[in-house]
Design an enzyme around this catalytic site. Sequence first.
Site, PDB file in Angstrom:
ATOM      1  N   LYS A  94      21.715 -14.316 -15.698  1.00 27.49           N
ATOM      2  CA  LYS A  94      21.787 -12.925 -15.249  1.00 27.49           C
ATOM      3  C   LYS A  94      23.234 -12.519 -14.967  1.00 27.49           C
ATOM      4  O   LYS A  94      23.661 -11.428 -15.314  1.00 27.49           O
ATOM      5  CB  LYS A  94      20.946 -12.715 -13.980  1.00 27.49           C
ATOM      6  CG  LYS A  94      19.467 -12.626 -14.250  1.00 27.49           C
ATOM      7  CD  LYS A  94      19.121 -11.349 -14.996  1.00 27.49           C
ATOM      8  CE  LYS A  94      17.901 -11.535 -15.861  1.00 27.49           C
ATOM      9  NZ  LYS A  94      18.068 -12.347 -17.055  1.00 27.49           N
ATOM     10  N   ASN A 118       0.674  -0.430   6.065  1.00 23.87           N
ATOM     11  CA  ASN A 118       1.167  -1.228   4.947  1.00 23.87           C
ATOM     12  C   ASN A 118       1.795  -2.482   5.528  1.00 23.87           C
ATOM     13  O   ASN A 118       2.627  -2.402   6.426  1.00 23.87           O
ATOM     14  CB  ASN A 118       2.216  -0.430   4.149  1.00 23.87           C
ATOM     15  CG  ASN A 118       2.771  -1.229   2.974  1.00 23.87           C
ATOM     16  OD1 ASN A 118       2.199  -2.221   2.571  1.00 23.87           O
ATOM     17  ND2 ASN A 118       3.889  -0.762   2.438  1.00 23.87           N
ATOM     18  N   GLY A 119       1.390  -3.657   5.039  1.00 24.90           N
ATOM     19  CA  GLY A 119       1.957  -4.907   5.531  1.00 24.90           C
ATOM     20  C   GLY A 119       0.881  -5.915   5.870  1.00 24.90           C
ATOM     21  O   GLY A 119      -0.266  -5.817   5.415  1.00 24.90           O
ATOM     22  N   HIS A 173      28.622 -36.404 -13.313  1.00 26.80           N
ATOM     23  CA  HIS A 173      28.750 -36.834 -14.707  1.00 26.80           C
ATOM     24  C   HIS A 173      29.640 -35.897 -15.522  1.00 26.80           C
ATOM     25  O   HIS A 173      29.549 -35.851 -16.741  1.00 26.80           O
ATOM     26  CB  HIS A 173      27.368 -36.957 -15.351  1.00 26.80           C
ATOM     27  CG  HIS A 173      26.533 -38.039 -14.738  1.00 26.80           C
ATOM     28  ND1 HIS A 173      26.615 -39.369 -15.115  1.00 26.80           N
ATOM     29  CD2 HIS A 173      25.620 -37.995 -13.732  1.00 26.80           C
ATOM     30  CE1 HIS A 173      25.786 -40.080 -14.382  1.00 26.80           C
ATOM     31  NE2 HIS A 173      25.155 -39.278 -13.532  1.00 26.80           N
ATOM     32  N   LYS A 205      17.821  -5.542 -26.243  1.00 28.63           N
ATOM     33  CA  LYS A 205      16.618  -5.861 -25.482  1.00 28.63           C
ATOM     34  C   LYS A 205      15.706  -6.810 -26.246  1.00 28.63           C
ATOM     35  O   LYS A 205      15.109  -7.709 -25.663  1.00 28.63           O
ATOM     36  CB  LYS A 205      15.870  -4.573 -25.131  1.00 28.63           C
ATOM     37  CG  LYS A 205      14.684  -4.778 -24.203  1.00 28.63           C
ATOM     38  CD  LYS A 205      15.140  -5.304 -22.851  1.00 28.63           C
ATOM     39  CE  LYS A 205      13.977  -5.538 -21.911  1.00 28.63           C
ATOM     40  NZ  LYS A 205      14.379  -6.279 -20.706  1.00 28.63           N
ATOM     41  N   GLU A 244      25.088 -12.135 -18.280  1.00 27.12           N
ATOM     42  CA  GLU A 244      24.638 -11.006 -19.100  1.00 27.12           C
ATOM     43  C   GLU A 244      25.252  -9.684 -18.672  1.00 27.12           C
ATOM     44  O   GLU A 244      25.664  -8.890 -19.525  1.00 27.12           O
ATOM     45  CB  GLU A 244      23.107 -10.876 -19.017  1.00 27.12           C
ATOM     46  CG  GLU A 244      22.332 -11.874 -19.825  1.00 27.12           C
ATOM     47  CD  GLU A 244      20.834 -11.684 -19.660  1.00 27.12           C
ATOM     48  OE1 GLU A 244      20.382 -11.485 -18.511  1.00 27.12           O
ATOM     49  OE2 GLU A 244      20.112 -11.710 -20.656  1.00 27.12           O
ATOM     50  N   ARG A 300       2.245   2.075  -7.453  1.00 27.31           N
ATOM     51  CA  ARG A 300       2.355   0.887  -6.617  1.00 27.31           C
ATOM     52  C   ARG A 300       1.170  -0.054  -6.794  1.00 27.31           C
ATOM     53  O   ARG A 300       1.229  -1.217  -6.394  1.00 27.31           O
ATOM     54  CB  ARG A 300       2.471   1.304  -5.145  1.00 27.31           C
ATOM     55  CG  ARG A 300       3.721   2.112  -4.845  1.00 27.31           C
ATOM     56  CD  ARG A 300       3.676   2.718  -3.463  1.00 27.31           C
ATOM     57  NE  ARG A 300       3.743   1.723  -2.413  1.00 27.31           N
ATOM     58  CZ  ARG A 300       4.871   1.230  -1.914  1.00 27.31           C
ATOM     59  NH1 ARG A 300       6.025   1.626  -2.396  1.00 27.31           N
ATOM     60  NH2 ARG A 300       4.855   0.342  -0.949  1.00 27.31           N
ATOM     61  N   GLU A 343      18.432 -19.326 -14.780  1.00 25.13           N
ATOM     62  CA  GLU A 343      18.184 -17.888 -14.886  1.00 25.13           C
ATOM     63  C   GLU A 343      19.205 -17.093 -14.070  1.00 25.13           C
ATOM     64  O   GLU A 343      19.689 -16.048 -14.513  1.00 25.13           O
ATOM     65  CB  GLU A 343      16.764 -17.561 -14.434  1.00 25.13           C
ATOM     66  CG  GLU A 343      16.413 -16.086 -14.441  1.00 25.13           C
ATOM     67  CD  GLU A 343      16.475 -15.429 -15.808  1.00 25.13           C
ATOM     68  OE1 GLU A 343      16.456 -14.190 -15.862  1.00 25.13           O
ATOM     69  OE2 GLU A 343      16.546 -16.158 -16.831  1.00 25.13           O
ATOM     70  N   TRP A 379      -4.191  -1.894  -1.348  1.00 26.88           N
ATOM     71  CA  TRP A 379      -4.364  -3.097  -2.167  1.00 26.88           C
ATOM     72  C   TRP A 379      -4.958  -4.165  -1.268  1.00 26.88           C
ATOM     73  O   TRP A 379      -4.390  -4.533  -0.247  1.00 26.88           O
ATOM     74  CB  TRP A 379      -3.021  -3.554  -2.729  1.00 26.88           C
ATOM     75  CG  TRP A 379      -3.058  -4.912  -3.349  1.00 26.88           C
ATOM     76  CD1 TRP A 379      -2.591  -6.077  -2.828  1.00 26.88           C
ATOM     77  CD2 TRP A 379      -3.605  -5.258  -4.628  1.00 26.88           C
ATOM     78  NE1 TRP A 379      -2.812  -7.119  -3.685  1.00 26.88           N
ATOM     79  CE2 TRP A 379      -3.427  -6.645  -4.798  1.00 26.88           C
ATOM     80  CE3 TRP A 379      -4.224  -4.524  -5.636  1.00 26.88           C
ATOM     81  CZ2 TRP A 379      -3.853  -7.305  -5.944  1.00 26.88           C
ATOM     82  CZ3 TRP A 379      -4.646  -5.193  -6.767  1.00 26.88           C
ATOM     83  CH2 TRP A 379      -4.457  -6.559  -6.914  1.00 26.88           C
ATOM     84  N   CYS A 438       0.835  -1.200   0.000  1.00 25.72           N
ATOM     85  CA  CYS A 438       0.000   0.000   0.000  1.00 25.72           C
ATOM     86  C   CYS A 438       0.869   1.249   0.000  1.00 25.72           C
ATOM     87  O   CYS A 438       2.063   1.199   0.278  1.00 25.72           O
ATOM     88  CB  CYS A 438      -0.911  -0.004   1.220  1.00 25.72           C
ATOM     89  SG  CYS A 438      -1.861  -1.525   1.407  1.00 25.72           S
TER      90      CYS A 438
END
Length: 608
Positions: free
Chosen positions: A485, A100-101, A504, A603, A488, A27, A481, A74, A2
Amino acid sequence: MCGIFGYIGNKNCIPFIISGLEKLEYRGYDSAGMAYIRNDSVLEIKKVVGKVQNLKEILDFSDFSKVGIGHTRWATHGGISVENAHPHTDCKGNIVVVHNGIIENYKELKELLINKGHVFKSQTDTEVIPHLLEEMVDKEEIGLEEAVKELFKKLEGAFALLIMDKRNPNILYALRKQSPLIVGFGIGENFIASDIPALGDYTDRFYYLKDNQMAKISANEIKVYDMGVGKYIGVEPIRIPQDRIRAEKNGYPHFMLKEIFEQPLVVRRILSTVNKNRDELQIEDIKSIDISWEKIKKVFIVACGTSYHAGYYAKFLWEEELPYFIEVELASQMHHRNLRVPDETLFITISQSGETADVISTLRKVKEKGFKVLSLVNNPQSTVARESDYFINLRAGIEIGVAATKTFMAELVYLGLLKEYVKNKLYKVKIDLDKWNMLPTYLENYLSNIKDQVFETAKKYYQKKNFLYLARGRNFPLALEGALKLKEISYIHAEGIPAGEMKHGPIALLDPETPVFGIAYKDDAYSKMINNLEEAKARRAPIIAIGNEKDKKLENLVDDLIPVPNIDPFYYPYMGVMVLQLFAYYVADLLGREIDQPRNLAKSVTVE
């Protein structure tokens, strides 16, 4: 997740709060509200469902108030309604709170307070806070400041709180535990907000509250009380130039870091497209599609790079609960495949840009053969979106950094939701969306809490030349992934390997100069992962691991443990992804790399 904003000073607070809430709109939220004290004694509370603009339309801007708090919500506990919107008050309408939380023990507290005669108006976890303060102040005769401090002991979970009492309109209290809260220092006025863009128009001096700290804020003074030392402490505000805050990066040194921290917001935006009807799960973009899920025999996922890793993760996820055989292939390899698949095959293509040449080529090839294609893309105007039979807009927003971060998170979340959607269609089972609704808040709090530890870990290893990323099962695509990263943006060689394959061949690479980065949550692969990490340790390889906090076995085995909290394992992969991204980012930053535009990369790959 929030948005929180507060003002105290000598000017009218209402325009400040509205402006602050507007700057926090990114947000994501579903309702908005504010409270202010008029004539130093009259508490006014205004709440609406919908946007801040709706709130502006019901305000009387001729009102004058020197103190107030605002909020964008939210929904997590309780539906989207005016009653559940913040701020919330106690029974007598004296104390008002925005939050918030997640208060994890709110049910126990609520029952206790109801038994003592308190009357609740909402279904939120937040409302227990003003009632708890009322109980301490009015019945136990504890002063408000001491009662506010007691909240740290009585509330379990994560929270950022802003508290106002109409009987003392000269003070605001702000508390932080695992949820971000920033104080802005003005002249004859002070500010508080959950994120710095909301403050940048008014000051260039800030203090980021730390966990278990309380700020006591008046127009001319900000005092910070630290629960750990049990006293007020001196704080030195940091200066951030206002033009930097207002820039497109919102104060972040790189777009990539900004986009990593936007991921909780992206998840919230995605969840807003899900119909939360308990009997039927609907995803907005595909609610009208005519796929006969019960007739499908095979699902064939095609993608490149990071999107391929998302698809690979979905293979494990979907095969756990859905009756399909799932195949995943790199789009560039599809040129060389002589496909033999049943007619009842659904193809899923994944592309962040929607313009990836190999994906477009595959899409056209399978459509020529008469297959239906469902695509996940971040650009609804793209070629892939236009030419697919069905598509889901990832809603990650513009991603500037070449290394994908928030789009990967969006893919993982939508593929998870799509699994739930298909399960609902096939088996008519009710889907528990509560854990999904809490995901953005958990991610935001976790990022805030773990970033410094990840940075310190990166400082130990950034000069190494080779890394091996190990994992098993559904965690292996995430290891791939993580390795990607690092490659990259840091230009360090890194390789993702199924941990069971180490003997192996890859185990020959291990030595004291080759760190191993393992993913070792307490899941069905845990015991075997421990064995694999012990084998690496025996070869004197330094070991970094993402695993459960307070896992003594893992703590004693590895050199550096980056912990995830002991909560529902559903959340672990999403948390782990952010750790892998942050580690790569900090290593690259320490090496001085061009993080947003790494060499030789684009990109969108628009050639084959």
